[in-house]
Design a protein around this motif. Structure first.
Motif, PDB file in Angstrom:
ATOM      1  N   ASN A 121       0.802  -1.228   0.000  1.00 40.20           N
ATOM      2  CA  ASN A 121       0.000   0.000   0.000  1.00 40.20           C
ATOM      3  C   ASN A 121       0.833   1.275   0.000  1.00 40.20           C
ATOM      4  O   ASN A 121       0.277   2.359  -0.052  1.00 40.20           O
ATOM      5  N   VAL A 122       2.144   1.162   0.106  1.00 40.72           N
ATOM      6  CA  VAL A 122       3.015   2.335   0.139  1.00 40.72           C
ATOM      7  C   VAL A 122       3.730   2.432  -1.207  1.00 40.72           C
ATOM      8  O   VAL A 122       4.502   1.547  -1.579  1.00 40.72           O
ATOM      9  N   SER A 123       3.475   3.533  -1.893  1.00 45.56           N
ATOM     10  CA  SER A 123       4.082   3.710  -3.215  1.00 45.56           C
ATOM     11  C   SER A 123       5.457   4.372  -3.098  1.00 45.56           C
ATOM     12  O   SER A 123       5.808   4.941  -2.056  1.00 45.56           O
ATOM     13  N   ALA A 124       6.191   4.325  -4.178  1.00 51.73           N
ATOM     14  CA  ALA A 124       7.504   4.973  -4.214  1.00 51.73           C
ATOM     15  C   ALA A 124       7.365   6.477  -4.035  1.00 51.73           C
ATOM     16  O   ALA A 124       8.206   7.120  -3.396  1.00 51.73           O
ATOM     17  N   GLY A 125       6.296   7.055  -4.573  1.00 48.51           N
ATOM     18  CA  GLY A 125       6.054   8.496  -4.420  1.00 48.51           C
ATOM     19  C   GLY A 125       5.818   8.885  -2.971  1.00 48.51           C
ATOM     20  O   GLY A 125       6.270   9.942  -2.513  1.00 48.51           O
ATOM     21  N   MET A 126       5.108   8.038  -2.220  1.00 47.39           N
ATOM     22  CA  MET A 126       4.867   8.305  -0.797  1.00 47.39           C
ATOM     23  C   MET A 126       6.182   8.275  -0.013  1.00 47.39           C
ATOM     24  O   MET A 126       6.407   9.116   0.862  1.00 47.39           O
ATOM     25  N   ILE A 127       7.022   7.319  -0.333  1.00 46.13           N
ATOM     26  CA  ILE A 127       8.315   7.224   0.346  1.00 46.13           C
ATOM     27  C   ILE A 127       9.179   8.429  -0.002  1.00 46.13           C
ATOM     28  O   ILE A 127       9.826   9.015   0.873  1.00 46.13           O
ATOM     29  N   LEU A 128       9.181   8.815  -1.282  1.00 43.24           N
ATOM     30  CA  LEU A 128       9.946   9.984  -1.708  1.00 43.24           C
ATOM     31  C   LEU A 128       9.453  11.243  -1.001  1.00 43.24           C
ATOM     32  O   LEU A 128      10.248  12.044  -0.496  1.00 43.24           O
ATOM     33  N   PHE A 129       8.122  11.425  -0.935  1.00 44.40           N
ATOM     34  CA  PHE A 129       7.564  12.602  -0.268  1.00 44.40           C
ATOM     35  C   PHE A 129       7.960  12.640   1.205  1.00 44.40           C
ATOM     36  O   PHE A 129       8.395  13.675   1.714  1.00 44.40           O
ATOM     37  N   SER A 130       7.796  11.530   1.913  1.00 43.43           N
ATOM     38  CA  SER A 130       8.126  11.534   3.343  1.00 43.43           C
ATOM     39  C   SER A 130       9.618  11.731   3.569  1.00 43.43           C
ATOM     40  O   SER A 130      10.022  12.412   4.514  1.00 43.43           O
ATOM     41  N   THR A 131      10.443  11.187   2.694  1.00 50.17           N
ATOM     42  CA  THR A 131      11.888  11.395   2.818  1.00 50.17           C
ATOM     43  C   THR A 131      12.239  12.866   2.622  1.00 50.17           C
ATOM     44  O   THR A 131      13.017  13.438   3.396  1.00 50.17           O
ATOM     45  N   ILE A 132      11.658  13.495   1.607  1.00 50.22           N
ATOM     46  CA  ILE A 132      11.919  14.915   1.360  1.00 50.22           C
ATOM     47  C   ILE A 132      11.382  15.770   2.506  1.00 50.22           C
ATOM     48  O   ILE A 132      12.045  16.711   2.962  1.00 50.22           O
ATOM     49  N   ALA A 133      10.186  15.447   3.003  1.00 51.31           N
ATOM     50  CA  ALA A 133       9.582  16.231   4.095  1.00 51.31           C
ATOM     51  C   ALA A 133      10.420  16.144   5.370  1.00 51.31           C
ATOM     52  O   ALA A 133      10.690  17.163   6.013  1.00 51.31           O
ATOM     53  N   PHE A 134      10.838  14.941   5.743  1.00 50.40           N
ATOM     54  CA  PHE A 134      11.661  14.795   6.945  1.00 50.40           C
ATOM     55  C   PHE A 134      13.021  15.463   6.766  1.00 50.40           C
ATOM     56  O   PHE A 134      13.535  16.099   7.692  1.00 50.40           O
ATOM     57  N   THR A 135      13.610  15.328   5.578  1.00 54.10           N
ATOM     58  CA  THR A 135      14.900  15.964   5.326  1.00 54.10           C
ATOM     59  C   THR A 135      14.778  17.479   5.422  1.00 54.10           C
ATOM     60  O   THR A 135      15.624  18.147   6.029  1.00 54.10           O
ATOM     61  N   ALA A 136      13.712  18.037   4.859  1.00 52.81           N
ATOM     62  CA  ALA A 136      13.501  19.494   4.922  1.00 52.81           C
ATOM     63  C   ALA A 136      13.287  19.941   6.367  1.00 52.81           C
ATOM     64  O   ALA A 136      13.872  20.950   6.803  1.00 52.81           O
ATOM     65  N   ALA A 137      12.469  19.209   7.119  1.00 48.95           N
ATOM     66  CA  ALA A 137      12.204  19.590   8.514  1.00 48.95           C
ATOM     67  C   ALA A 137      13.486  19.541   9.346  1.00 48.95           C
ATOM     68  O   ALA A 137      13.775  20.473  10.113  1.00 48.95           O
ATOM     69  N   TYR A 138      14.263  18.483   9.198  1.00 46.15           N
ATOM     70  CA  TYR A 138      15.504  18.383   9.973  1.00 46.15           C
ATOM     71  C   TYR A 138      16.550  19.383   9.505  1.00 46.15           C
ATOM     72  O   TYR A 138      17.366  19.847  10.304  1.00 46.15           O
ATOM     73  N   THR A 139      16.533  19.745   8.230  1.00 45.17           N
ATOM     74  CA  THR A 139      17.448  20.777   7.746  1.00 45.17           C
ATOM     75  C   THR A 139      17.111  22.122   8.379  1.00 45.17           C
ATOM     76  O   THR A 139      18.008  22.845   8.840  1.00 45.17           O
ATOM     77  N   VAL A 140      15.827  22.464   8.411  1.00 47.58           N
ATOM     78  CA  VAL A 140      15.404  23.721   9.045  1.00 47.58           C
ATOM     79  C   VAL A 140      15.780  23.705  10.528  1.00 47.58           C
ATOM     80  O   VAL A 140      16.329  24.686  11.056  1.00 47.58           O
TER      81      VAL A 140
END
Length: 184
Positions: A121-140
């Motif tokens: 049920n987890v697509s590659a796009g969902m994984i990419l989005f969550s990876t980018i979101a967490f990376t952006a949050a931790y970068t900030v």
């Protein structure tokens, strides 16, 4: 010594990886049940080296402090300790890598392999989005942390608020929002 670590006695027998792999193939079916040995081997040693270095630095710092030579003889030690801040993160991360890589190919030993643990049920796009979101949050968060660290370091260890910076209207109880007792 390995038999003592495994069984708390010197007479135990410890099976090798190839022998265990053959046993697991009979029990769980065909497959390669040997984890990536090189990654596990080196990540364990990195974790232990970082932990050992932290212990040595702590003991040496304690030795200098007890002899009242930390401020004088410890100038190079204090500079070294700035770089030692990264040691717990290195030890933690390499220990996590050792654990996760060393348990392969199992998610739950004997019950579920990592291959069976993949969610349909987890697509590659969902994984990419969550990876980018967490990376952006931790970068900030990292940028904010570095900004605050630099600001406090530039202020120095003895920086205090000036009286004209204190706003009485924002602090009606007199001491940073706490209650104060006035006696006459």
């Amino acid at each position: 010594m390995l038999s003592y670590l495994s069984y708390s006695k010197f007479s135990g027998s410890v099976k090798g990886m190839k022998e265990l792999n053959a046993e697991y193939q009979q029990t769980y079916g065909p497959g390669d049940y040997i984890p990536p040995v090189r990654t596990t081997f080196w990540s364990f040693r990195i974790m232990i080296a970082a932990g050992g270095l932290m212990i040595v630095l702590a003991l040496y710092g304690t030795f200098l402090a007890m002899r009242k030579k930390l401020e004088v003889a410890g100038k190079w030690f204090m500079r070294l300790m700035v770089f030692a801040i990264s040691l717990p993160f290195i030890a933690n991360t390499s220990g996590w890598i050792m654990t996760e890589v060393g348990r392969q190919p199992w998610t739950v030993f004997g019950y579920m392999t990592t291959e069976a643990g993949v969610s349909p049920n987890v697509s590659a796009g969902m994984i990419l989005f969550s990876t980018i979101a967490f990376t952006a949050a931790y970068t900030v968060l990292g940028i904010v942390m570095v900004y605050l660290f630099v600001r406090e370091i530039k202020a120095g260890p003895f920086a205090v608020d000036k009286p004209e910076d204190h706003d009485e209207s924002a602090d009606p109880f007199g001491v940073d929002g706490g209650y104060s007792v006035v006696t006459k």
